[in-house]
Design a protein around this motif. Structure first.
Motif, PDB file in Angstrom:
ATOM      1  N   ARG A  10       0.616  -1.227  -0.144  1.00 19.82           N
ATOM      2  CA  ARG A  10       0.002   0.086  -0.097  1.00 19.82           C
ATOM      3  C   ARG A  10       0.864   1.186  -0.033  1.00 19.82           C
ATOM      4  O   ARG A  10       0.533   2.186  -0.638  1.00 19.82           O
ATOM      5  N   GLU A  11       1.951   1.137   0.854  1.00 20.59           N
ATOM      6  CA  GLU A  11       2.722   2.237   0.839  1.00 20.59           C
ATOM      7  C   GLU A  11       3.460   2.515  -0.454  1.00 20.59           C
ATOM      8  O   GLU A  11       3.751   3.648  -0.906  1.00 20.59           O
ATOM      9  N   LYS A  12       3.728   1.562  -1.212  1.00 20.80           N
ATOM     10  CA  LYS A  12       4.388   1.597  -2.555  1.00 20.80           C
ATOM     11  C   LYS A  12       3.645   2.470  -3.606  1.00 20.80           C
ATOM     12  O   LYS A  12       4.175   3.191  -4.315  1.00 20.80           O
ATOM     13  N   GLY A  13       2.211   2.372  -3.460  1.00 18.69           N
ATOM     14  CA  GLY A  13       1.299   2.858  -4.389  1.00 18.69           C
ATOM     15  C   GLY A  13       1.088   3.977  -3.772  1.00 18.69           C
ATOM     16  O   GLY A  13       0.004   5.070  -4.468  1.00 18.69           O
ATOM     17  N   ARG A  14       1.448   4.557  -2.745  1.00 15.92           N
ATOM     18  CA  ARG A  14       1.332   5.910  -2.053  1.00 15.92           C
ATOM     19  C   ARG A  14       1.358   7.043  -3.011  1.00 15.92           C
ATOM     20  O   ARG A  14       2.699   7.070  -3.834  1.00 15.92           O
TER      21      ARG A  14
END
Ligand code: ADP
Ligand code: MG
Length: 711
Positions: A430-434
């Motif tokens: 999820r952080e990667k797609g932030r």
């Protein structure tokens, strides 16, 4: 570091749980480095380094009562000590205690030792009893000379810790004893440092009759002689359960905190006019089931909210999860955002790519393909299209989340069949797609049903939807169990089915540890089958084929060019060929029930009656038979998962990479599941009335594992 030492009156150094291990007597840099290999850096780490089992040195056993295999403390007088020269030089010492005789055998010894064991000396020995040529024996026992012939048994059970090279039991026991003895008492000192803080409020301890943490740790490291040893080792002893209770509580709190923090995060509102999704559903050659519609509606409600969705969709094999995923993807696209669909294997990712392209292209939606193996210009183009936002949907493996990949406006991440994903991977993704302060929505699809108790613990950060209905007209698969000795009959069945225009799978599961050997085994099986069934076209897929080759073989199978497809378990998930109506699974006894059910789900997708043959390598144990019979008699994935869980435990069912579970040190979700309702209630009370204790509790049990808690 030195400042966490506290000088107390009398000038003795007292320890806190935060003191480094070097604060203990006898621990220098070298030992500290070795202890670090056991993840022991502080005194607190040492106290939570729990025994694996115990030895009973509290009772001296008469030699006449000894049996091979037992560990025992004995006391006897040396009758004879001599050096023997056989194939190896060794020292033998014969003891007698009036009830029997025992021989001590040493392969490494010096002259001093030989002298110490002279005739007439009284010894106390501890070791494992073995059957020797003449008498029972102990090989290299621990022993001690007794001055007056009076034994000195231990007053507590002796712990056996996980050890490592250079840090033996002796060292660990000495250090733990020292730590327990010199730990500061509670409450903490004026600097807020103290012994092992009791983080569970008094009222909760009383309500569930729990001992204090200090008491539990004292017991576990030094159980009194009369402790129920079996209960302690099996983890059912109240002191052990006290620790498991707190550990489960800490995990539960951390997941609740994550869930709560998620509500404070922002996500794009994915709400369009509904036209694309409606057009997609209209174009399908069939009607979505009621369950598919309901789950899709649940997802779309989440997507339309400004907080990141974190939803798990569970559905049995063949329940039509892909369609639901496609509906969600289109809802994102419709709202002007991108979606990424991630599958665990190349094969499954390819399959999704084809499905999504055939569904989405007619609607004018671009789909890109990105795997770890895509290279060169095709990869560059895909990357650029994703970065520029020209491509709305990207399908691939975990390669989708490599550094080179940037999305113009990622709104939704779909993770398929990835129940082996732990909470940390989910968050990292999820952080990667932030983008800015916005996180993408996340949809996780799994065919391995997760029982409620696990859902409440390991997955408490997720919302859950269940597709509890199969598309109409599905045939149940008949399952038969046969011995590998009846291979000829099985071959005849394959021939018969394929001659009638149907197709078949022949699955060779992992027997060899290495992928290479596994692929080799599948290759050999394919050759054998091609020879035995010369009139059939036999194909082969395994993990080591180049993607193009794999795709060619799968395409050939799909179009009917290949009759019999030999495969490793790469086909476990996602492969969809409705004309295949027979599946043979070799060495079925080696696979888990849930996995077998997954494999079996590859057949029974068409109108034809389908059969799954579980072929075992004889002889089959009673338990093995029971397991396979359970699968034969049940077609409900949820029920199978429950039985699998009971037979094998959650670690294996969910995979060791299930981070949330792998971290459990004391608790066992299966054994301790009756604690979960209490833990649930305790978590509620803590959050409401003692919120200041929650971070410490989480840190104590999850340590660095809680590093995502702040994201
Ligand atoms: P899984 O849940 O195992 O991922 P899939 O999404 O692969 O299942 O669907 C299995 C098969 O069922 C596919 O061929 C798909 O096209 C078909 N299917 C999905 N939904 C329906 C439906 N409502 N009616 C008929 N067939 C369906
Ligand atoms: Mg699927």
């Amino acid at each position: 570091m030195g400042q966490s030492l506290t000088r107390v009156p009398g000038n003795a150094v007292r320890l806190t749980v935060d003191s480094p291990v070097t604060a203990l007597r006898g621990v220098g840099g070298q030992l500290a480095a070795r202890l670090a290999r056991l993840e022991i850096r502080t005194v607190g780490d040492l106290l939570f380094h729990l025994p694996l089992r115990y030895q009973d040195r509290t009772r001296v056993l008469p030699m006449g009562a000894l049996r091979p295999g037992m560990e025992a403390l004995v006391c006897g007088q040396v009758q004879l000590t001599q050096v023997k020269y056989g194939r190896r030089r060794m020292l033998l010492s014969r003891l007698n205690d009036g009830t029997g005789t025992l021989t001590l055998r040493f392969f490494h010894f010096g002259a001093a030792q030989q002298q110490a064991l002279e005739k007439g000396v009284w010894l106390q020995c501890f070791g494992e009893i073995r059957k020797g040529p003449a008498t029972l024996e102990m090989v290299h026992p621990e022993y001690r000379r007794l001055a007056g012939g009076v034994p000195e048994p231990a007053t507590t059970l002796t712990p056996v810790y996980p050890a490592t090279e250079g840090v033996g039991q002796h060292t660990l026991r000495r250090l733990v004893t020292q730590a327990l003895a010199s730990l500061l008492p509670e409450p903490a000192d004026e600097h807020g440092r103290g012994g092992i803080a009791e983080l569970v409020p008094e009222s909760l301890l009383a309500r569930w009759s729990l001992p204090s943490l200090r008491e539990a740790l004292d017991w576990i490291h030094r159980p009194p002689a009369d402790t129920d040893l079996r209960g302690l080792e099996a983890g059912t002893h109240p002191m052990r359960r006290r620790l498991a209770w707190e550990e489960l509580l800490a995990h539960h709190l951390s997941l609740r905190r994550l869930r709560h923090q998620r509500r404070c995060h922002r996500a794009p509102v994915l709400e369009g006019d509904g036209a694309l999704v409606a057009a997609f559903l209209r174009a399908l050659p069939f009607e979505p089931t009621g369950a598919q519609r309901r789950v899709l509606a649940e997802i779309r409600r989440d997507l339309a909210r400004p907080v990141p969705m974190q939803r798990l969709v569970q559905g049995d094999v063949g329940s039509g999860k892909t369609l639901v995923a496609a509906g969600a993807v289109l809802a994102a696209v419709e709202a002007g955002w991108q979606a990424a669909v991630m599958a665990p294997t190349e094969l499954l990712a390819e399959q999704h790519y084809h499905n999504f392209r055939s569904w989405l292209a007619p609607l004018g939606v671009q789909v890109a393909w990105l795997s770890g193996r895509s290279r060169g210009q095709a990869r560059e183009e895909a990357l650029q299209a994703i970065a520029a936002g020209r491509t709305a949907v990207a399908v691939g493996t975990h390669a989708l989340f490599q550094d080179a990949v940037t999305f113009a406006a990622l709104g939704l991440v779909v993770v398929d069949e990835q129940h082996r994903f732990g909470v940390h991977q989910r968050l990292a993704l999820r952080e990667k797609g932030r983008q800015g302060d916005r996180r993408p929505h996340q949809l996780i699809m799994t065919a391995t049903p997760i029982p409620r108790t696990l859902m409440m613990s390991a997955y408490a950060d997720l919302d859950c939807s269940v597709i509890d209905e199969l598309p109409p007209g599905r045939q149940t698969v008949d399952t038969v169990i046969v011995s590998g000795r009846r291979r000829a009959e099985v071959l005849a069945r394959v021939r018969h089915v394929c001659r009638a225009g149907r197709q078949a799978y022949w699955v060779c599961p992992l027997i060899e540890e290495s992928e290479q050997l596994q692929c080799q085994a599948a290759t050999e099986t394919a050759a054998m089958l091609a020879e035995a069934l010369p009139e059939l076209r036999v194909g082969l897929v395994h993990g080591r084929l180049a993607p193009a080759e794999k795709e060619a073989v799968m395409g050939d199978f799909k179009s009917g060019g290949i009759h019999l497809l030999v495969a490793t378990t790469v086909i476990e998930v996602g492969v969809d060929v409705p004309n295949a109506s027979l599946m043979i699974i070799e060495n079925a006894e080696r696979l888990g029930l849930a996995q077998l059910h997954q494999l079996r789900g590859r057949v029974g997708r068409g109108s034809e009656k389908s059969v799954c043959v579980l072929m075992y390598h004889a002889p089959l144990s009673a338990r093995g038979r029971e397991r396979l019979a359970a699968l034969r008699d049940c077609n409900d994935g949820f029920e199978i998962a429950r039985r699998d869980l009971a037979l094998r435990g959650p670690g294996e069912v969910l995979g060791t990479r299930q981070a949330g579970l792998a971290q459990l040190r004391v608790a066992d979700l299966l054994r301790d599941q009756d604690l979960l309702p209490q833990v649930n209630e305790a978590a509620r009370i803590l959050l409401q009335e003692y919120p200041e204790r929650v971070p410490s509790l989480i840190r104590r049990w999850l340590g660095d594992g809680a590093k995502y808690a702040g994201v």
